[in-house]
Enzyme design. Structure first.
Site, PDB file in Angstrom:
ATOM      1  N   GLU A  85       0.819  -1.215   0.000  1.00  0.00           N
ATOM      2  CA  GLU A  85       0.000   0.000   0.000  1.00  0.00           C
ATOM      3  C   GLU A  85       0.850   1.261   0.000  1.00  0.00           C
ATOM      4  O   GLU A  85       1.744   1.426   0.839  1.00  0.00           O
ATOM      5  CB  GLU A  85      -0.940   0.015   1.215  1.00  0.00           C
ATOM      6  CG  GLU A  85      -1.899   1.191   1.210  1.00  0.00           C
ATOM      7  CD  GLU A  85      -2.959   1.100   2.288  1.00  0.00           C
ATOM      8  OE1 GLU A  85      -3.454   2.155   2.709  1.00  0.00           O
ATOM      9  OE2 GLU A  85      -3.292  -0.030   2.702  1.00  0.00           O
ATOM     10  N   LYS A 280      -7.594  -0.344  11.213  1.00  0.00           N
ATOM     11  CA  LYS A 280      -6.962  -0.840   9.984  1.00  0.00           C
ATOM     12  C   LYS A 280      -5.679  -0.067   9.728  1.00  0.00           C
ATOM     13  O   LYS A 280      -4.665  -0.631   9.303  1.00  0.00           O
ATOM     14  CB  LYS A 280      -7.923  -0.703   8.807  1.00  0.00           C
ATOM     15  CG  LYS A 280      -7.403  -1.308   7.490  1.00  0.00           C
ATOM     16  CD  LYS A 280      -6.666  -0.306   6.631  1.00  0.00           C
ATOM     17  CE  LYS A 280      -6.165  -0.942   5.339  1.00  0.00           C
ATOM     18  NZ  LYS A 280      -5.347  -0.030   4.529  1.00  0.00           N
ATOM     19  N   ASP A 296       3.144 -14.625  11.742  1.00  0.00           N
ATOM     20  CA  ASP A 296       1.826 -14.924  11.200  1.00  0.00           C
ATOM     21  C   ASP A 296       0.905 -13.712  11.367  1.00  0.00           C
ATOM     22  O   ASP A 296       0.322 -13.509  12.428  1.00  0.00           O
ATOM     23  CB  ASP A 296       1.249 -16.142  11.933  1.00  0.00           C
ATOM     24  CG  ASP A 296      -0.072 -16.622  11.348  1.00  0.00           C
ATOM     25  OD1 ASP A 296      -0.703 -15.878  10.574  1.00  0.00           O
ATOM     26  OD2 ASP A 296      -0.493 -17.753  11.686  1.00  0.00           O
ATOM     27  N   HIS A 393      -1.697  10.647   0.392  1.00  0.00           N
ATOM     28  CA  HIS A 393      -1.867   9.286  -0.142  1.00  0.00           C
ATOM     29  C   HIS A 393      -1.871   9.287  -1.668  1.00  0.00           C
ATOM     30  O   HIS A 393      -1.222   8.451  -2.300  1.00  0.00           O
ATOM     31  CB  HIS A 393      -3.172   8.683   0.387  1.00  0.00           C
ATOM     32  CG  HIS A 393      -3.430   7.300  -0.124  1.00  0.00           C
ATOM     33  ND1 HIS A 393      -2.741   6.204   0.357  1.00  0.00           N
ATOM     34  CD2 HIS A 393      -4.275   6.828  -1.071  1.00  0.00           C
ATOM     35  CE1 HIS A 393      -3.158   5.113  -0.270  1.00  0.00           C
ATOM     36  NE2 HIS A 393      -4.089   5.471  -1.144  1.00  0.00           N
TER      37      HIS A 393
END
Length: 441
Positions: A85, A280, A296, A393
């Site tokens: 991202e 998130k 993991d 972004h």
């Protein structure tokens, strides 16, 4: 066309690729070429990757980026981040630099307890089962000694085992609920091996327990498995400074910024729709480091999101306040990580990432990962409450859009220059690119 196939796993890698290309792609040769283009030229290294999972056909690459200047507990770290991202690494690095000039991050491991359970069905008197467990509890420790002896040498092992009555949730449902210390390993295989032995001991000892009836002796073990919810394996990450020290940008009043920042966090504490996106953003930083260090990330995600719901309502993981002229921003999260075993000793880039972090212990890695999440959250909230999230972004995303358009080097320079002074959006870039091509033609 029938796309079902029998014996796929027994085919060679070449045969698997050939079948997939013919069955699913209009241009099989092109598909095969793309898949093979991502093979490693070192056959030994490729074989290592092929053996990580089943039915391997190629490698799926993610960028490995670096976020320097993380000052944690007085020590500087350069943090590896594997993520696709745009803007995540840049934002983490910017936040790290910002806080390195204000005392850095403080991180503390509060506990390192892991959990595993044997789930079983018992149809009988609960008082008898409780008596059985009280008398036989030592057996569970004794019959796992061959499994735990090496872990005990490192200071770990089984911490405790308790019997839990869950019949209020499901008829005849009980648990052996065990806690573990696994030191520098994540411990999944160790915990599961112990639990499976617990299950065997449970059923064997029940057969000879004199208070049980013949029916009560037949305890049905449903499953034995570790839990990825580790609410007692907690690390705290925090930063603080005087409110006036938040004046990185002279166009922003630090008091107003601090108050708006705190309010943004408070909204995530009470509004689940916002909390999910808020968290998130935290996971952008956490997952990237977890993945880069061979841990993991799915287990970490599941455990952290469960922790965010521990009150009965999904909430923000991070918190902020202004107190006596000081700005405080902190987070406590569960993290079950390892720095030995699994991919940490197999994947060459994972080994490099851990060496870059100066071969941390599991507890030190917990601190680094938590700080990366807090830094990412700070960067996101700073953008949201000032310029807006899209400005930074989309500027980072501009390169991806240019690549999609297959712009020439000359066109790339013109596009980047134009959007230094104009808002970036996918539509705006496409329109400007089309205009360039029209002028050129």
């Amino acid at each position: 066309m029938n796309k079902a196939i029998s014996g796929f796993s027994k085919l060679s890698k070449e045969e698997k690729i050939s079948w997939i290309a013919k069955e699913y792609f209009s241009n099989p040769d092109e598909a095969i070429a793309i898949l093979k283009n991502y093979w490693n030229s070192d056959a030994k290294l490729q074989k290592l990757h092929d053996d990580f999972i089943e039915n391997t056909i190629t490698n799926f690459y993610l960028p490995l980026g670096i976020a320097p200047n993380f000052l944690i507990n007085g020590k500087f770290y350069t943090v590896p981040m594997a993520i696709e991202e745009s803007s995540v690494v840049a934002a983490a690095a910017k936040a790290a630099k910002f806080w390195s000039e204000r005392g850095g991050f403080k991180a503390t491991v509060l506990n390192t307890e892991k959990i595993g359970q044997v789930h079983f069905i018992y149809t009988g008197e609960t008082s008898k089962l409780e008596r059985f467990f009280e008398e036989k509890k030592n057996k569970f420790f004794e019959e796992t000694e061959s499994i735990t002896k090496n872990m005990q040498k490192r200071g770990g092992g089984i911490l405790d085992i308790i019997l839990k009555d869950k019949t209020d949730l499901l008829p005849n449902y009980f648990q052996l609920h065990a806690s573990f210390e696994t030191k520098d390993s994540m411990g999944a295989n160790f915990i599961n091996s112990c639990l499976e032995q617990f299950a065997k001991t449970l059923q064997k000892e029940a057969q000879s327990f004199e208070l049980f009836s013949s029916e009560e002796k037949n305890i049905q073990v449903v499953m034995s498995i570790l839990s990825n919810y580790v609410p007692n394996c907690i690390v705290r990450a925090e930063v603080s400074c005087k409110v006036e020290e938040l004046n990185e940008n002279k166009n922003i009043d630090p008091q107003n910024f601090a108050e708006k920042f705190v309010r943004a966090v408070q909204i995530a504490e009470v509004e689940p729709y916002r909390a999910v996106t808020h968290n998130k953003g935290i996971m952008n930083g956490i997952d990237a480091v977890v993945l880069a260090t061979g841990n993991d990330f799915r287990a970490v995600e599941a455990g952290i999101h469960a922790y965010a719901s521990k009150s009965g309502r999904y909430q923000s993981l991070s918190h902020a306040k202004i107190e006596n002229g000081m700005f405080h921003f902190w987070m406590e999260i569960p993290l079950a990580l390892g720095t030995v075993g699994g991919l940490t000793s197999l994947h060459p880039l994972v080994k490099l990432a851990l060496e870059m972090l100066e071969k941390p212990s599991a507890q030190e890695l917990m601190q680094i990962v938590a700080v990366a999440g807090l830094a990412q959250n700070f960067a996101a909230l700073r953008s949201l409450t000032t310029t807006g999230i899209q400005e930074g972004h989309m500027k980072m995303h501009l390169g991806n859009i240019i690549n999609q358009l297959e712009a020439t080097d000359e066109e790339r320079v013109l596009i980047v220059d134009y959007f230094q002074h104009n808002p970036v959006s996918h539509a705006a870039v496409v329109e400007y690119f089309s205009d360039l091509r029209k002028v050129k033609s």
